[in-house]
Design an enzyme around this catalytic site. Structure first.
Site, PDB file in Angstrom:
ATOM      1  N   CYS A  48       0.850  -1.234   0.021  1.00 14.24           N
ATOM      2  CA  CYS A  48       0.026   0.048  -0.146  1.00 14.24           C
ATOM      3  C   CYS A  48       1.009   1.212   0.071  1.00 14.24           C
ATOM      4  O   CYS A  48       0.454   2.545  -0.523  1.00 14.24           O
ATOM      5  CB  CYS A  48      -0.787   0.088   1.232  1.00 14.24           C
ATOM      6  N   ARG A 123      -8.108  -4.139  -2.819  1.00 14.86           N
ATOM      7  CA  ARG A 123      -7.510  -3.058  -3.514  1.00 14.86           C
ATOM      8  C   ARG A 123      -8.571  -2.810  -4.777  1.00 14.86           C
ATOM      9  O   ARG A 123      -8.368  -3.480  -5.710  1.00 14.86           O
ATOM     10  CB  ARG A 123      -6.256  -3.530  -4.128  1.00 14.86           C
TER      11      ARG A 123
HETATM   12  C1  BEZ Z   1       0.679  -4.718   1.920  1.00 14.98           C
HETATM   13  O1  BEZ Z   1       1.804  -4.689   1.719  1.00 14.98           O
HETATM   14  O2  BEZ Z   1      -0.067  -3.605   1.438  1.00 14.98           O
HETATM   15  C2  BEZ Z   1      -0.397  -5.631   2.226  1.00 14.98           C
HETATM   16  C3  BEZ Z   1      -0.163  -7.183   1.843  1.00 14.98           C
HETATM   17  C4  BEZ Z   1      -0.896  -8.021   2.421  1.00 14.98           C
HETATM   18  C5  BEZ Z   1      -2.042  -7.658   3.003  1.00 14.98           C
HETATM   19  C6  BEZ Z   1      -2.459  -6.312   3.226  1.00 14.98           C
HETATM   20  C7  BEZ Z   1      -1.598  -5.373   2.943  1.00 14.98           C
END
Ligand code: BEZ
Length: 214
Positions: A48, A123
């Site tokens: 993110c 997402r």
């Molecule tokens: C992330 O790195 O943004 C992420 C990865 C797995 C689950 C939720 C967020």
């Protein structure tokens, strides 16, 4: 739309949201603009963070296209504020677009909750036009960051399609067959079909193309 997730072609549901820029009414406060509402699973997560950096880098290009960005996750506003401070201090970029601090209500309305992940949002990306109509929806899983050049390409492509009443080919503007040319919508009657090959370059009457205007 009552009781189901909004789909392409539906009006964006009316809602009042708490953001890092204060309260906003959607879609009303953005009437006359395109906007992209995108959700992320959680603040202070690695993928993110790379996404926010990538979106902010392209924010001036979106604004040139009369397009606003709005982030969203089920995190409190103080968490968003601390995260964007961290991004500013460590990655040297100021996140300028608002981020919705959702209690879960917006996520529920838009169908953003990841089925296997408690209150984490998927997402998702909602493309909304100046008439507040949903024009596209993308969903990506948690482990895969989005391609923000594609999101920018989609806004450019929608605007050209609307203004020039055309359709946009695969991989535009680098289509393997017709380069950056655009597709004339197929004829829907015999007389128009017969004229198409005189008016445009065509593979056949239903696959004609022309250069971009302007
Ligand atoms: C992330 O790195 O943004 C992420 C990865 C797995 C689950 C939720 C967020």
């Amino acid at each position: 739309m009552e009781g189901r997730m909004p789909l392409i072609g539906d009006p964006f549901p009316e809602m009042e949201v708490q953001t890092t820029h204060g309260k906003m009414k959607l879609p009303g406060d953005l009437a006359g603009k395109w906007f992209i509402l995108f959700s992320h699973p959680a603040d202070f997560t690695p993928v993110c963070t790379t996404e926010f950096y990538a979106f902010q880098k392209r924010y001036p290009q979106f604004r040139e296209l009369n397009t606003e960005l709005i982030g969203l996750s089920v995190d409190q506003v103080f968490s968003h504020i601390k995260w964007i401070e961290w991004i500013r201090d460590n990655l040297h970029i100021q996140i300028e677009f608002p981020i919705i601090a959702d209690t879960g209500k917006v996520a529920e309305t838009l169908g953003l909750i990841h089925p296997g992940a408690a209150s984490n949002t998927v997402r998702a990306v909602f493309f909304v036009d100046p008439q507040a109509k949903i024009r596209a929806i993308l969903y990506y899983p948690a482990e895969l960051g989005r391609n923000f050049d594609e999101i920018l390409r989609m806004i450019k492509a929608f605007q050209i399609a609307d203004q020039q009443k055309v359709a946009i080919p695969a991989n535009w503007p680098d289509n393997e067959l017709i380069g950056n040319r655009i597709i004339v919508p197929p004829a829907t009657d015999i007389a128009t079909a017969e004229k198409r090959k005189q008016e445009y370059e065509c593979y056949d009457w239903w696959l004609c193309h022309k250069p971009l205007e302007g």
